[in-house]
Design an enzyme around this catalytic site. Structure first.
Site, PDB file in Angstrom:
ATOM      1  N   GLU A  42      -1.764  -1.598  -4.188  1.00  0.00           N
ATOM      2  CA  GLU A  42      -3.013  -0.837  -4.186  1.00  0.00           C
ATOM      3  C   GLU A  42      -2.867   0.404  -5.061  1.00  0.00           C
ATOM      4  OE1 GLU A  42      -5.096  -0.775  -0.536  1.00  0.00           O
ATOM      5  OE2 GLU A  42      -6.294   0.980  -1.047  1.00  0.00           O
ATOM      6  N   ASP A  92      -1.190   0.911   8.017  1.00  0.00           N
ATOM      7  CA  ASP A  92      -0.593   0.755   6.689  1.00  0.00           C
ATOM      8  C   ASP A  92      -0.179  -0.686   6.426  1.00  0.00           C
ATOM      9  OD1 ASP A  92      -0.421   3.638   5.678  1.00  0.00           O
ATOM     10  OD2 ASP A  92       0.477   3.777   7.656  1.00  0.00           O
ATOM     11  N   ASP A 111       0.865  -1.185   0.000  1.00  0.00           N
ATOM     12  CA  ASP A 111       0.000   0.000   0.000  1.00  0.00           C
ATOM     13  C   ASP A 111       0.899   1.231   0.000  1.00  0.00           C
ATOM     14  OD1 ASP A 111      -2.282   1.646   0.204  1.00  0.00           O
ATOM     15  OD2 ASP A 111      -1.995   1.793   2.368  1.00  0.00           O
TER      16      ASP A 111
END
Lengths: 178, 178
Positions: free
Chosen positions: A71, A143, A11
């Site tokens: 992502e 995260d 991410d």
């Protein structure tokens, strides 16, 4: 033993890049590792990029994932932030492809749909489902959880991933009772 | 023989990344190579990033630059374009730092001031000066010229670069008559 696939989920963020690694065997998912790559806020861009490249390189060297899932990021209202986010994401992708990892991309909507079952899910619901699906004893940092969520998304959207990767391997599909 | 420094200049773009390589000896600059890295427009992002990473890797392997200079990019009015440009630039920076190259960054204003002498110079003036300063027999493609311009900017803003890099080396400063 079922064929196993190890997935690295990323991410990307301008300040913090979350990562999560899972093993997929049949329809089962197993937690391997997760964490955050934090870049020094005041350092020159090249130094921050170097931190991302080096840490992803270390994660790949230590855990040897076979596939990567990243992502897709939101376009920020602030153009400078969007540029910075793009640069961090480009660096993460560059690090992954330079280690010859096949990279799949998923939007936040796809992650929420895959992990929670609905695209409108709150961030906390995604984290909750990550904990449930991987049987974690605690909640990872946000995260890191997002890194795990995108790895899970890749696994869930590619049922039979391990079988596809290793068609000649002996397959034992283990049922999931829940 | 004067100590020589080889500089790789990069002008990142979402579709085309220009590069230019020069040698600096004292106050003289010599053209080495230049070109464009074009990414397939319809390919997935990871594939486009891979093209940038691979080609920069090849340029570094073949020409063995000691320093890199990268042009800072403009924030586009279109947020999606800004994100894409950021990703391409992040990938280029990642490729450079993963080859252990020290990277300096220059704004378009700094490039124009260094090469043409004024920040408001037109793109064509920059290209013209690149041709003059390097004694080229033709005009390189625009993105390649921009790569050369940022390499020249790094050289011009760091007079004595070669001497600094190689303080024990024998120095012969060659004057430039013009």
């Amino acid at each position: 033993m079922a064929a196993s696939v190890r997935i690295l989920g990323i991410d990307p963020g301008s300040r913090v890049t979350g990562f999560g690694i899972i093993d997929v065997r049949g329809r089962d998912h197993f937690y391997v590792a997760s964490g955050c790559i934090k870049t020094p806020a005041d350092a020159p861009l090249a130094d921050r990029i170097a931190v991302i490249v080096r840490h992803i390189g270390e994660v790949v060297a230590v855990y040897k994932p076979q596939q990567a899932a990243v992502e897709q990021v939101f376009v920020n209202v602030n153009p400078a932030s969007t540029l910075m986010l793009g640069q961090a994401r480009g660096a993460a992708l560059a690090a992954l492809v330079s280690h010859k990892l096949p990279v799949s991309e998923y939007t936040a909507l796809q992650v929420k749909q895959a992990v929670v079952g609905k695209g409108k899910a709150a961030k906390e619901q995604v984290q909750h489902m990550v904990v449930q699906m991987l049987g974690l004893s605690g909640t990872p940092q946000a995260d890191a959880a997002d890194g795990l969520a995108v790895a899970l998304t890749h696994a869930l959207r590619n049922h039979g991933l391990a079988a596809k990767l290793n068609p000649s391997g002996m397959q034992v599909k283990r049922g999931r009772f829940q």
